[in-house]
Write a protein that holds these residues in place. Structure first.
Motif, short mmCIF file in Angstrom:
data_model
loop_
_atom_site.label_atom_id
_atom_site.label_comp_id
_atom_site.label_asym_id
_atom_site.label_seq_id
_atom_site.Cartn_x
_atom_site.Cartn_y
_atom_site.Cartn_z
N HIS A 99 0.76 -1.36 0.02
CA HIS A 99 0.38 0.32 -0.46
C HIS A 99 0.93 1.25 0.05
CE1 HIS A 99 -3.45 -2.60 0.68
NE2 HIS A 99 -2.77 -3.20 1.73
N ASN A 100 0.60 2.23 -0.35
CA ASN A 100 1.06 3.02 -0.63
C ASN A 100 0.91 4.42 0.32
OD1 ASN A 100 2.21 5.88 -0.79
ND2 ASN A 100 1.03 6.39 -3.19
N LEU A 101 1.41 4.66 1.59
CA LEU A 101 1.48 4.95 2.84
C LEU A 101 1.32 6.29 3.00
CD1 LEU A 101 3.29 2.43 5.61
CD2 LEU A 101 0.99 2.04 4.85
N ARG A 102 1.69 7.16 1.64
CA ARG A 102 1.63 8.72 1.66
C ARG A 102 0.81 9.39 1.67
NH1 ARG A 102 6.01 7.08 -2.27
NH2 ARG A 102 4.72 7.37 -3.91
N ASN A 103 -0.83 8.38 1.72
CA ASN A 103 -2.10 9.25 2.24
C ASN A 103 -3.23 8.13 2.03
OD1 ASN A 103 -4.07 7.06 0.23
ND2 ASN A 103 -1.76 7.79 -1.94
N ALA A 104 -3.43 8.66 2.34
CA ALA A 104 -5.22 8.50 3.90
C ALA A 104 -4.99 7.18 3.67
CB ALA A 104 -6.22 9.67 4.41
N GLY A 114 -4.26 5.15 1.70
CA GLY A 114 -3.42 3.67 1.72
C GLY A 114 -2.72 3.26 2.94
N ARG A 115 -2.72 4.44 3.61
CA ARG A 115 -2.26 4.06 5.47
C ARG A 115 -3.98 3.41 5.65
NH1 ARG A 115 -0.44 9.10 5.21
NH2 ARG A 115 -2.77 10.03 5.37
N VAL A 116 -4.85 3.61 5.22
CA VAL A 116 -6.16 3.25 6.30
C VAL A 116 -6.62 1.45 5.79
CG1 VAL A 116 -9.14 3.02 5.79
CG2 VAL A 116 -7.82 4.59 6.92
N ALA A 117 -6.23 1.46 4.43
CA ALA A 117 -6.06 -0.23 3.71
C ALA A 117 -5.24 -0.94 4.36
CB ALA A 117 -6.14 -0.38 1.93
N ALA A 118 -4.37 -0.55 4.58
CA ALA A 118 -2.81 -1.32 4.97
C ALA A 118 -3.47 -1.96 6.79
CB ALA A 118 -1.69 -0.60 5.35
N LEU A 119 -4.30 -0.46 7.12
CA LEU A 119 -4.56 -1.21 8.68
C LEU A 119 -5.72 -1.83 8.67
CD1 LEU A 119 -4.61 -0.19 12.10
CD2 LEU A 119 -6.26 1.82 10.90
N ARG A 120 -6.39 -2.36 8.02
CA ARG A 120 -7.55 -2.86 7.43
C ARG A 120 -6.83 -4.58 7.30
NH1 ARG A 120 -11.78 0.95 4.08
NH2 ARG A 120 -12.85 2.01 5.90
N GLU A 121 -6.01 -4.37 6.79
CA GLU A 121 -5.40 -6.07 6.15
C GLU A 121 -4.50 -6.22 7.27
OE1 GLU A 121 -3.50 -6.41 2.45
OE2 GLU A 121 -5.17 -5.54 1.33
N ALA A 122 -4.05 -5.31 8.23
CA ALA A 122 -2.75 -6.01 9.11
C ALA A 122 -3.40 -5.73 10.35
CB ALA A 122 -2.04 -4.75 9.58
N LEU A 166 2.79 2.85 10.59
CA LEU A 166 1.53 2.97 9.87
C LEU A 166 1.75 4.62 9.18
CD1 LEU A 166 -1.44 0.78 10.30
CD2 LEU A 166 0.54 1.03 7.90
N GLY A 167 2.50 5.08 11.02
CA GLY A 167 2.41 6.61 11.17
C GLY A 167 0.96 7.11 10.98
N MET A 168 -0.20 6.04 11.53
CA MET A 168 -1.53 6.88 12.68
C MET A 168 -0.97 7.07 13.89
SD MET A 168 -3.70 3.92 9.73
CE MET A 168 -4.77 5.04 10.36
N ASP A 169 -2.65 7.56 14.03
CA ASP A 169 -2.74 7.50 15.71
C ASP A 169 -2.58 6.87 16.66
OD1 ASP A 169 -3.80 9.19 18.21
OD2 ASP A 169 -5.63 7.79 18.11
N ARG A 198 -8.59 0.69 18.55
CA ARG A 198 -10.19 0.46 18.08
C ARG A 198 -10.60 -0.72 16.39
NH1 ARG A 198 -10.99 6.38 18.33
NH2 ARG A 198 -10.36 6.46 16.32
N GLU A 199 -9.27 -0.51 15.76
CA GLU A 199 -9.36 -1.37 14.90
C GLU A 199 -9.05 -2.77 14.59
OE1 GLU A 199 -10.69 -2.57 11.00
OE2 GLU A 199 -11.14 -0.45 11.48
N VAL A 200 -8.12 -2.95 16.02
CA VAL A 200 -7.36 -4.28 15.82
C VAL A 200 -8.45 -5.27 17.13
CG1 VAL A 200 -5.73 -5.71 17.75
CG2 VAL A 200 -4.90 -3.98 15.71
N ARG A 201 -8.87 -4.47 18.38
CA ARG A 201 -10.13 -4.46 18.92
C ARG A 201 -11.14 -4.66 18.34
NH1 ARG A 201 -9.99 -0.17 21.98
NH2 ARG A 201 -8.17 -0.80 22.83
N ARG A 202 -11.92 -4.18 17.51
CA ARG A 202 -13.30 -4.84 16.77
C ARG A 202 -12.67 -6.42 16.15
NH1 ARG A 202 -14.81 -4.36 10.98
NH2 ARG A 202 -12.72 -3.50 10.40
N HIS A 203 -12.11 -6.29 15.15
CA HIS A 203 -11.14 -7.85 14.99
C HIS A 203 -11.30 -9.00 15.91
CE1 HIS A 203 -11.23 -6.40 10.67
NE2 HIS A 203 -10.39 -5.91 10.76
N GLU A 204 -10.99 -8.42 16.69
CA GLU A 204 -10.93 -9.12 18.28
C GLU A 204 -12.00 -9.89 18.35
OE1 GLU A 204 -6.76 -7.97 20.53
OE2 GLU A 204 -8.50 -7.31 20.75
N GLN A 205 -13.30 -8.67 19.31
CA GLN A 205 -14.11 -9.21 19.42
C GLN A 205 -15.18 -10.06 18.14
OE1 GLN A 205 -16.23 -5.23 19.41
NE2 GLN A 205 -14.93 -4.90 21.61
#
Length: 625
Positions: free
Chosen positions: A385-390, A392-400, A424-427, A433-440
């Protein structure tokens, strides 16, 4: 699977000399009457502490605690099932097994012939490597850093550039064309004519865990060879590519000891790793690493021990990335921690080329610096993913995120969440929150009683009892030594002596449990199946105590007369102690019995006292004799 009849198992055990079987793996020397010893095959040691008792059919290591009968020895050494161990020993004896459903054991005669013809083919290929025509093969090996000693160690051979050189040779050894076809050594064309499958190629023997050659892998050497770069034996009765790992016969001992395995991609990679000191390296044989391979490795490395490490080595290209993702798909089948070792410090070399260009230390360093499988996979997903734009970062987060949510060790998840946030350079909170969502989403409803496994364990596990745990007072030592003598040399005691030992009162409850088991199995006392029956009779937590008692060295001289004298004296001491106890009880009871009011009771007690004295006297005379 049908179960082998218990009577057949007992018969195979009785007919098998454990000394001969263990002797195939361990050099044994005499350790006194009825005892042999050698260096333990299950752990490193300099002083022999591994004992075998042929008359009992058992082995025991006083260093690491491994023990068992001839079946468990084969199971642990060759990493086979109990049924396979029984069948192998039955075949060794020529004994026909039957199953509880009434059927006979499978006919292994064809399997034996296939193993034999493969062994002959292996010898033929190895001999051909020394011929003038095989110079191209020797040049190939030398160019990759393998000298003749290395080739011999791994059994590398050469298949002549001929249509029938191998088949002609094997027919002179008495093998039919059909057997050669069944072994995958010859192929058949459309006209029904057969020809050698391997021609003009270097050949590696592929062996099972017991070291028997079940197939071959061959690399082409000539430019006019239109076949694939690597050609393997086709599926046969004894060769299934999804169930074999090249080099496992050489690596299994170190894998078992170190609870660690390195999975590389090719035959020369296995050779390079072993020669560099990474002796736990294995490779698949023309197929992807799969479930059956995992089952084999888990059994060998004792995966349930929670000490295991599985390290995968892949090429740093797209094919290697796909192989890593396939391995990751099965990662949760391991209890062991999984890692990935990819050469990124040089030119992305495989172990063979890495050793050739940078030496043995480079391979060791590659394995030592392996990264956790989860980290490798997450980073590989992010790379796409292209992490230079939002977006790409969100898509990478959703896969990881689902990958991190699937990490078995919950304590590791927060650390990976923090690392993912940085990659990812993300908050951090957004990633959490995203990881917790997948855990639940992945977690099933929790157990109402708070048991995270969903299973309430209300059973009480009895602690294991060993000989070293017994009290060290004189009375317990006497009881221990007497039972040890009975378990090891029951035939050296007369029926009267044996009756005395088994009727004696034992002060130690653990030893009394063992004594009761001996009483319950007296009908088979001294036979090959007796000790296994004693093991079955006691509670499972007492089995180690029985093993310790039956294998402990006796403080007797080396000769049979000295051993017999010791056995008689120690059991006599126990019986005499018990007679003294009975005498004291009778004397006390006699004092309390009034001869005037109860003459018959007084007389009976007096006669019992006389009988005790008589038995004491006879006991001493028998020992002195």
């Amino acid at each position: 699977m049908a179960r082998i009849r218990r009577t057949d198992i007992d018969e195979v055990r009785a007919r098998t000399n454990i000394d001969d079987v263990v002797g195939d793996y361990v050099t044994l020397k005499s350790a006194g009457v009825g005892s042999r010893k050698g260096l333990c095959p299950f752990h490193d040691e300099r002083t022999p502490s591994f004992h075998v008792r042929p008359q009992l059919g058992f082995y025991h290591c006083f260093g690491c605690g491994e023990s068992g009968d001839v079946f468990s020895f084969l199971q642990k050494m060759d990493h086979i099932s109990f049924v396979e161990a029984v069948e192998r020993l039955a075949g060794r004896l020529g004994y026909q097994l039957t199953y509880e459903d009434g059927g006979e054991a499978p006919d292994h005669s064809n399997r034996v012939r296939l193993l034999q013809v493969n062994a002959e083919a292996e010898k033929f290929f190895q001999a051909q490597l020394a011929t003038a025509d095989a110079q191209i093969g020797r040049d190939f090996l030398g160019g990759r850093g393998f000298d003749p000693q290395a080739a011999a160690h791994f059994g590398v051979g050469y298949a002549p550039k001929s249509w029938d050189a191998l088949s002609k040779h094997l027919r002179t050894k008495g093998y039919s064309t059909q057997e050669l076809q069944d072994a995958g050594l010859v192929s058949t064309n459309d006209r029904g004519s057969s020809y050698d499958r391997f021609r003009g190629r270097l050949v590696w023997p592929i062996r099972d865990t017991s070291g028997q050659t079940v197939g071959f892998g061959a690399r082409k050497l000539f430019d006019d060879d239109k076949g694939p770069k690597y050609l393997n034996t086709p599926e046969t009765e004894i060769y299934h590519k999804s169930r074999v790992l090249y080099g496992l016969d050489l690596a299994k001992r170190d894998i078992s000891r170190g609870h660690k395995v390195v999975v590389v991609e090719g035959y020369t990679d296995v050779m390079a790793a072993h020669l560099a000191g990474v002796t736990t390296a294995v490779a698949t044989c023309g197929t992807a690493f799969g479930v059956d391979h995992i089952k084999i490795l888990r059994r060998i490395m004792d995966d349930e021990s929670n000490r295991g490490r599985v390290i995968f080595n892949f090429d740093p290209d797209e094919a290697g990335r796909k192989a890593a993702m396939r391995a990751f798909a099965e990662e949760n089948r391991f209890v062991a921690q999984t890692f990935v070792a990819v050469d990124t410090t040089h030119e992305g070399l495989d172990p063979c080329d890495l050793r050739l260009k940078h030496g043995d230390a480079a391979i060791v360093s590659l394995i030592d610096h392996a990264v956790p499988m989860y980290e490798f996979v997450v980073r590989e997903q992010i790379k796409r993913h292209n992490l230079r734009n939002a977006e790409g970062r969100v898509a990478a987060l959703r896969e990881a995120a689902p990958i991190i949510a699937s990490i078995r060790d919950r304590a590791l998840r927060p650390e990976y969440v923090r690392q993912l946030s940085g990659w990812l350079g993300m908050d951090l909170e957004q990633v959490q929150r995203e990881v917790r969502r997948h855990e639940q989403a992945a977690n099933a409803p929790s157990d109402p009683h708070g048991d995270p496994s969903g299973i309430a364990d209300n059973t009480y596990a009895m602690p294991i009892v060993r000989m070293r745990d017994l009290p060290n007072d004189p009375i317990t030592r006497l009881e221990r030594d007497a039972l040890s003598a009975v378990l090891q040399y029951p035939k050296m005691l007369s029926e009267v002596q044996l009756d005395g030992v088994l009727a004696a009162s034992f002060s130690d409850a653990s030893l009394d449990t063992v004594r009761n088991a001996i009483v319950a199995t007296r009908g088979t006392l001294g036979t090959p199946q007796w000790l296994p029956e004693v093991h079955e009779e006691v509670p499972s937590s007492f089995v180690p105590l029985v093993t310790d008692l039956s294998m402990a060295p006796l403080p007797a001289g080396p000769g049979p007369e000295q051993v017999a004298a010791y056995v008689r004296s120690v059991t006599a001491a126990l019986i005499e102690r018990d007679l003294l106890r009975r005498k004291a009880e009778l004397l006390g009871e006699l004092k309390r019995t009034d001869i005037e009011t109860d003459p018959l009771g007084h007389r009976e007690l007096s006669e019992r006292l006389v009988e005790v004295e008589r038995r004491k006297r006879e006991l001493r005379e028998s020992v002195e004799a």
